[in-house]
Design an enzyme around this catalytic site. Structure first.
Site, PDB file in Angstrom:
ATOM      1  N   ASP A 171      56.617  -6.729  33.474  1.00 28.09           N
ATOM      2  CA  ASP A 171      56.212  -6.221  35.173  1.00 28.09           C
ATOM      3  C   ASP A 171      57.013  -6.067  36.065  1.00 28.09           C
ATOM      4  OD1 ASP A 171      53.184  -7.178  35.300  1.00 28.09           O
ATOM      5  OD2 ASP A 171      53.483  -9.378  35.811  1.00 28.09           O
TER       6      ASP A 171
ATOM      7  N   ASP B 242      39.518  38.244  51.159  1.00 30.62           N
ATOM      8  CA  ASP B 242      39.780  36.798  51.088  1.00 30.62           C
ATOM      9  C   ASP B 242      39.304  36.177  51.151  1.00 30.62           C
ATOM     10  OD1 ASP B 242      41.657  39.071  49.053  1.00 30.62           O
ATOM     11  OD2 ASP B 242      43.453  38.364  50.035  1.00 30.62           O
TER      12      ASP B 242
ATOM     13  N   GLY C 214      39.789  35.119  39.699  1.00 31.12           N
ATOM     14  CA  GLY C 214      39.015  34.906  38.653  1.00 31.12           C
ATOM     15  C   GLY C 214      39.596  36.532  37.880  1.00 31.12           C
ATOM     16  N   MET C 215      39.815  37.329  39.334  1.00 31.16           N
ATOM     17  CA  MET C 215      39.781  38.929  39.334  1.00 31.16           C
ATOM     18  C   MET C 215      40.972  39.620  38.143  1.00 31.16           C
ATOM     19  SD  MET C 215      37.695  40.263  41.229  1.00 31.16           S
ATOM     20  CE  MET C 215      38.832  42.382  41.531  1.00 31.16           C
TER      21      MET C 215
END
Length: 568
Positions: free
Chosen positions: A36, A293, A437-438
């Site tokens: 512990d 954007d 994702g461009m």
């Protein structure tokens, strides 16, 4: 206790360690077996400070138990001699608490010069958050002494603590805003406070406690006992920060009038005074949210899961200030679930009956959260380190906004969550995490131009074809537990030029829930024409449509039919 699984919260003595490691002149001693003592290396690994953790484990071994030997008094004397703390906090771990030993008697027999507090952190009744908050409240109640109010506007700040989520940066941000207002800080606790600082808490005009998880109970106790008003709102986002500043000024003016110590009322200075250069707007979020954007984010859906404070703050920030849609939200703090739900019910999408309850998730089982994320397939997940792992398998962008965290969220740089500065940090984090994702879409359109870009060789679509399979399996202790695994659909040979009619395409014997549709080459080619950043959702929706309508094969015709039926 699910010790074999990931847990959103640490054990009770981990919460004790957070308070002890936050304060000066305070040391924690854990009465625990060797296994512990994992709490110590957690702080060593994650906490970005030059100091060693202010905690020691008094080891309890099997031989000690057999011989009736007790090491705790010896450990207390050693800590007292070597560290010279003002206060030693003693607590049992989840293992040794089963022994039901009299720790008070052991502590008294040690004869230390330091004051000793035995804290009953029962791990079977509480976890990290309740333990830490309970200990801080106990310390405030034990050491706070009546004080004459300070002559100038002043506040306490309760809540920043060791291993808190960006707490050190939040504290810097709060200090900057208070300095701009001309407000003195009386005591910050537990971070950097001593027990002598706790004595001075009642001298402040007000108490700021922005985190629901830590400090608010102590702030309310100070309000009840000494009449010190408490501000418990978290200024996350631009508009909440403006409301918070106005309320703080109003509270301090009321306190000054009551104490008859304020000749001139406080006023909010021009907002430019809160900026880093003192000349520009304090945050860029209002104009940034209106750019092209960010306008595209109005069509993106987000799922938020975490503790109470950051879940509520992040949902409101995403919807109110960035214009994103909220697909769902939840918290692992089940004792705070009702408060979180009441705060967010106007932000959650309703079900067919008009109730938003189905969009809210209160659980501390991370597999349930992973299943909800897989079902929703949002464009962005704001969660904890657990959700980061689940989203990595699902190929969904994830932003960590709440504990538990890993080392990359304990930064050296200034990265607050609160205030105007925090709003800019959160907006940047959302923008850089959510996938536009461009780049991949351009590669799909024009080729890789010699870049190292691996196109899938199986003929299957990209990793969006991977699905989260949540299955129940027996754990080692015989109890069922949910497991999360990711696997791609088995490749299946499709006829190269054959024409599949609607009748032959229908699945006959198997049920739609057990048949995974096979994509024909023409359907795959059509799917690849869909932009990358929405392709995964389109594929999943089409496959669900095919299974619901009994299609064993997805052809171009089925794809068109599904998109028309689904509105896209």
């Amino acid at each position: 206790m699910r010790l074999a699984l990931w847990m959103y919260q640490g054990t009770a003595h981990h919460g004790v360690g957070r308070i002890a490691n936050s304060m000066r002149g305070v040391h924690a001693v854990f009465h625990a077996p060797q296994g512990d003592d994992y709490v110590n290396p957690i702080f060593t690994m994650l906490e970005r400070t030059p100091d060693f953790p202010r905690m020691t484990t008094s080891i309890v071994s099997g031989r000690d138990l057999a011989q009736g030997t007790v090491r705790l008094p010896e450990t207390l004397r050693a800590v007292d001699a070597q560290v010279h703390p003002d206060l030693i906090i003693v607590c049992a771990s989840c293992s040794t608490i089963l022994l039901q030993e009299d720790l008070e008697r052991m502590a008294r027999s040690a004869g230390t010069s330091a004051e000793v507090l035995v804290y009953d952190a029962n791990p079977y009744r509480m976890q990290e958050v309740r333990s830490a908050d309970g200990l801080l409240t106990t310390l405030v109640q034990r050491f706070a002494r009546p004080q004459a109010p300070l002559p100038t506007p002043s506040v306490n700040i309760l809540g920043p603590a060791s291993l808190g989520f960006h707490n050190r940066s939040d504290l810097i941000c709060l200090r900057r805003m208070l300095a701009t207002l001309g407000v003195q800080i009386n005591v910050v606790a537990p971070l950097g406070a001593s027990i002598h600082d706790l004595e001075r808490l009642p001298a402040a005009w007000a108490t700021i406690a922005p985190y629901r998880e830590l400090g608010q109970n102590a702030a309310r106790w100070l309000e009840d006992q000494f009449g010190i008003p408490a501000l418990t709102d978290a200024p996350i986002g631009v508009q909440p920060t403006l409301r918070w500043l106005r309320r703080l000024v109003e509270t301090l003016n009321e306190a000054g009038a009551r104490l008859q110590r304020l000749s001139t009322p406080l006023r909010l200075p021009p907002l430019t005074a809160f900026s880093l250069d003192g000349m520009s707007a304090p945050s860029s979020v209002p104009w940034f949210a209106r750019t092209a954007d960010m306008e595209s984010y109005s069509m993106k859906r987000a799922f938020v899961f975490g503790d109470a404070t950051h879940t509520v703050g992040m949902v409101k920030f995403l919807r109110d200030e960035l214009g994103m849609q909220i697909a769902g939200a939840g918290t692992y703090l089940e004792e705070e679930a009702e408060w979180v739900y009441q705060e967010l019910k106007e932000y959650l999408p309703p079900d067919d009956s008009g109730s938003p309850k189905s969009s809210f998730l209160a659980t501390d089982v991370f597999q349930h959260v992973a299943r909800r994320i897989a079902d929703l397939s949002p464009e962005l997940v704001c969660g904890t380190q657990m959700e980061r792992h689940a989203c990595r398998k699902l190929d969904i962008p994830c932003l960590v906004i709440a504990p538990p965290t890993h080392i990359e969220n304990h930064l050296l740089s200034y990265r607050p969550v609160l205030g105007f500065d925090g709003a800019d940090v959160l907006a940047d984090a959302v923008y850089t995490t959510a996938t536009l994702g461009m780049e991949k879409h351009l590669i799909d359109m024009f080729g890789d131009a010699g870049l190292d870009y691996d196109e899938p060789q199986t003929g299957e679509p990209r990793t969006e074809n991977q699905e989260l399979r949540v299955e129940n399996r027996a754990s080692a202790n015989g109890h069922p537990e949910a497991g999360v695994s990711v696997g791609a659909a088995e490749p299946s040979a499709a006829p190269s030029r054959s024409v599949v009619t609607e009748e032959s395409n229908r699945a006959t014997t198997p049920s739609s829930s057990t048949v995974h549709p096979v994509w024909t080459p023409d359907a795959q080619a059509m799917l690849k024409k869909i932009p990358f950043f929405v392709r995964g959702r389109v594929q999943k929706n089409v496959e669900r449509y095919a299974m619901q309508h009994g299609y064993a094969t997805i052809t171009a015709e089925v794809l068109v039919e599904a998109r028309e039926a689904l509105g896209g």
